[in-house]
Design a protein around this motif. Structure first.
Motif, PDB file in Angstrom:
ATOM      1  N   VAL A 173       0.852  -1.190   0.000  1.00  0.00           N
ATOM      2  CA  VAL A 173       0.000   0.000   0.000  1.00  0.00           C
ATOM      3  C   VAL A 173       0.890   1.242   0.000  1.00  0.00           C
ATOM      4  O   VAL A 173       1.607   1.499   0.961  1.00  0.00           O
ATOM      5  CB  VAL A 173      -0.902   0.012   1.258  1.00  0.00           C
ATOM      6  N   SER A 188      -1.524  -1.717   7.812  1.00  0.00           N
ATOM      7  CA  SER A 188      -1.472  -0.442   7.114  1.00  0.00           C
ATOM      8  C   SER A 188      -2.008   0.676   8.016  1.00  0.00           C
ATOM      9  O   SER A 188      -2.845   0.440   8.894  1.00  0.00           O
ATOM     10  CB  SER A 188      -2.292  -0.542   5.836  1.00  0.00           C
ATOM     11  N   ALA A 242      -0.103  11.187   8.977  1.00  0.00           N
ATOM     12  CA  ALA A 242      -1.523  11.202   9.328  1.00  0.00           C
ATOM     13  C   ALA A 242      -2.384  10.468   8.315  1.00  0.00           C
ATOM     14  O   ALA A 242      -2.052  10.401   7.130  1.00  0.00           O
ATOM     15  CB  ALA A 242      -2.007  12.647   9.438  1.00  0.00           C
TER      16      ALA A 242
HETATM   17  N1  SAH Z   1       2.785   1.512   3.314  1.00  0.00           N
HETATM   18  C1  SAH Z   1       2.274   2.468   4.277  1.00  0.00           C
HETATM   19  C2  SAH Z   1       1.954   3.798   3.642  1.00  0.00           C
HETATM   20  C3  SAH Z   1       3.180   4.543   3.201  1.00  0.00           C
HETATM   21  S1  SAH Z   1       2.813   6.091   2.451  1.00  0.00           S
HETATM   22  C4  SAH Z   1       1.058   1.867   4.968  1.00  0.00           C
HETATM   23  O1  SAH Z   1       0.538   0.840   4.525  1.00  0.00           O
HETATM   24  O2  SAH Z   1       0.650   2.419   5.987  1.00  0.00           O
HETATM   25  C5  SAH Z   1       3.083   7.209   3.767  1.00  0.00           C
HETATM   26  C6  SAH Z   1       1.768   7.676   4.350  1.00  0.00           C
HETATM   27  O3  SAH Z   1       1.245   6.665   5.182  1.00  0.00           O
HETATM   28  C7  SAH Z   1       1.890   8.872   5.254  1.00  0.00           C
HETATM   29  O4  SAH Z   1       1.872  10.086   4.497  1.00  0.00           O
HETATM   30  C8  SAH Z   1       0.652   8.748   6.079  1.00  0.00           C
HETATM   31  O5  SAH Z   1      -0.483   9.179   5.380  1.00  0.00           O
HETATM   32  C9  SAH Z   1       0.540   7.254   6.231  1.00  0.00           C
HETATM   33  N2  SAH Z   1       1.117   6.754   7.490  1.00  0.00           N
HETATM   34  C10 SAH Z   1       2.184   5.949   7.650  1.00  0.00           C
HETATM   35  N3  SAH Z   1       2.382   5.662   8.945  1.00  0.00           N
HETATM   36  C11 SAH Z   1       1.403   6.274   9.622  1.00  0.00           C
HETATM   37  C12 SAH Z   1       1.033   6.347  10.996  1.00  0.00           C
HETATM   38  N4  SAH Z   1       1.713   5.711  11.937  1.00  0.00           N
HETATM   39  N5  SAH Z   1      -0.048   7.085  11.320  1.00  0.00           N
HETATM   40  C13 SAH Z   1      -0.769   7.735  10.383  1.00  0.00           C
HETATM   41  N6  SAH Z   1      -0.466   7.692   9.088  1.00  0.00           N
HETATM   42  C14 SAH Z   1       0.593   6.978   8.703  1.00  0.00           C
END
Ligand code: SAH
Length: 463
Positions: free
Chosen positions: A303, A328, A436
């Motif tokens: 993702v 995710s 976020a």
């Molecule tokens: N592969 C990751 C997404 C990576 S893209 C997944 O599956 O979660 C990066 C985005 O993921 C960030 O801009 C944010 O929108 C989200 N993200 C990643 N870690 C996060 C967290 N701990 N809390 C909230 N949003 C997060």
């Protein structure tokens, strides 16, 4: 820094005696523990009241004599009378390690909580302070260990000389043992007594071609160590190199082997220290050197993780790869706020979408989905939250749609915001630092957002 007052070690008792003075329940408990060893367990007491049947012990029903300690490696005193006192004195005079049951101050050693997969033992000790905790930790570790591990460890021991003679390189030897103790084939073979044959077959395969490298694309989850899967943890432990993104916290990266190489490929917003093409090349090169590479990505690798490009590069180069799913961010956000992203009669589906770089056509599409009840999870949208909200409204989404935002989802320092799409469009609050997720849809209202601040600047709560 707190220091250990005891030193855990494995004490040889083979061919010796372990003497337990006392015949009640306390003595029985110690007997259960020490009869796991090959030592001769001797119980000395004038009053043998507990039921020792079924345990391989020698019962001596008479007062304690000093000569009972001849050939003893360890002495347990579970008798509060004169026999106990005599035994304590005798043990101390002969400098035999002594344990006085339930009197820590008089003990030379404590008995840990033990997981027995002989010859493999895991001992958990709290220096006598919290035996209940030790038992809980033990139950957790026990659940992770195949009952055949002991037999496999013994097999590894039998293979040692041949492996030392045939495989020169230390890393290659380690890889052989790693395969040996983890292969499903060996586990199966051992249960039918064919372990030796299978171990030899594995050895010839290793000799034939020294392992080729491989890449595991591993989802690290949202950033808390305990949201990592067991498989992710195992592959991290096996990795020679860990290639990780900026979003993966250090604590997760540290779960790899201490001697594993760690490469941060950046990718924090605004700091593209490695281009995607450079990362692809790096992965192929490391695997080409015969290394096991853990490509650690935040959340789930499939993702918004650029996994597609990395997989294509690995396939093209003929590198073996595997993928380990992770939690995710949107799902961590849903869990943090008890928001059911699908909800009977309210939301029949859930879309993970990127706010960053979204075209009007995308937003038009999502606005229609949101109108139909689908929950939207928008990634990479924090700094443009207000713009995205107003563009969604411009594409036909209702300004009344509930919105919930989780910063640092799944982590101890998470923070929450809620409101409507209209309020968010009116100028987003300065959200706290960290990645976020923006959730949009009627189902958001079913979550528990009690601790949330308002999304709109004019309504911000002052902490
Ligand atoms: N592969 C990751 C997404 C990576 S893209 C997944 O599956 O979660 C990066 C985005 O993921 C960030 O801009 C944010 O929108 C989200 N993200 C990643 N870690 C996060 C967290 N701990 N809390 C909230 N949003 C997060």
């Amino acid at each position: 820094m707190s220091q250990l007052n005891t030193f855990p070690l494995s004490f040889k008792v083979q061919g010796q005696r372990i003497v337990i003075v006392g015949g009640g329940e306390e003595a029985l408990n110690k007997a259960r523990l020490v009869t796991k060893t090959s030592a001769q367990t001797v119980i000395v007491s004038t009053q043998i009241t507990a039921d020792f049947s079924g345990l391989d012990v020698t019962l001596i029903e008479r007062p304690f004599r000093e000569s009972d300690l001849d050939g003893a490696a360890l002495v347990f005193v579970a008798d509060h009378g004169p026999d106990g006192s005599a035994a304590k004195c005798a043990a101390r005079a002969r400098r035999i390690a002594l344990n006085v049951v339930d009197v820590p101050g008089e003990c030379d050693f404590y008995t840990p909580s033990i997981i027995d997969r002989a010859p493999l033992t895991v001992a958990i000790s709290t220096e006598g302070d919290a035996p209940v905790l030790a038992r809980l930790v033990r139950a957790r570790i026990e659940a992770m260990m195949s009952p055949r591990l002991g037999a496999i460890a013994a097999l590894a021991g039998r293979m040692r000389q041949r492996v030392e003679a045939l495989i020169g390189d230390g890393g290659a030897r380690r890889r052989y043992y790693e395969d040996l103790v983890q292969s499903a084939e060996i586990d199966l073979a051992i249960s039918t007594d064919n372990g030796n044959i299978a171990a030899e077959a594995l050895l010839s395969r290793h000799l034939e071609k020294e392992r080729v490298g491989s890449v595991a694309l591993i989802g690290a989850g949202p950033g808390s160590e305990d949201l990592l899967t067991l498989r992710a943890q195992r592959l991290l432990q096996e990795a020679d190199v860990i290639v990780h993104d900026q979003l993966v916290p250090g604590a997760v990266v540290q779960m790899g082997r201490r001697d594993a190489e760690q490469i941060s490929v950046g990718k924090a917003k605004g700091h593209h220290s490695f281009s995607q093409a450079q990362i692809n090349t790096l992965l192929v090169r490391l695997a080409g050197q015969g290394k096991r590479v853990a490509r650690l990505k935040s959340g789930d690798p499939m993702v918004f993780g650029r996994a597609g490009e990395e997989i294509a590069a690995l396939r093209q180069a003929g590198v073996a790869y595997s993928i380990v799913p992770g939690v995710s961010a949107a799902l961590a956000a849903a869990a943090d706020t008890a928001t059911p992203v699908t909800l009977r009669k309210v939301s029949s589906g859930f879309v993970m979408a990127t706010a960053h770089g979204a075209e009007d056509a995308d937003l038009n599409h999502w606005a229609a989905l949101a109108a139909a009840g689908i929950t939207l999870a928008l990634y990479m949208g924090k700094s443009i939250a207000d713009t995205v909200a107003s563009r969604l409204i411009g594409q036909g989404a209702s300004a009344q749609l509930p919105v919930g935002i989780v910063v640092n989802a799944g982590r101890p320092d998470r923070t929450f915001y809620r409101g409507t799409l209209g309020q968010l469009a009116g100028g987003a609050v300065p959200f706290s630092a960290g990645p976020a997720i923006i959730l949009v849809g009627e189902a958001v209202a079913a979550g528990d957002w009690a601790d949330a601040a308002d999304v709109a600047a004019e309504h911000i709560k002052v902490a």
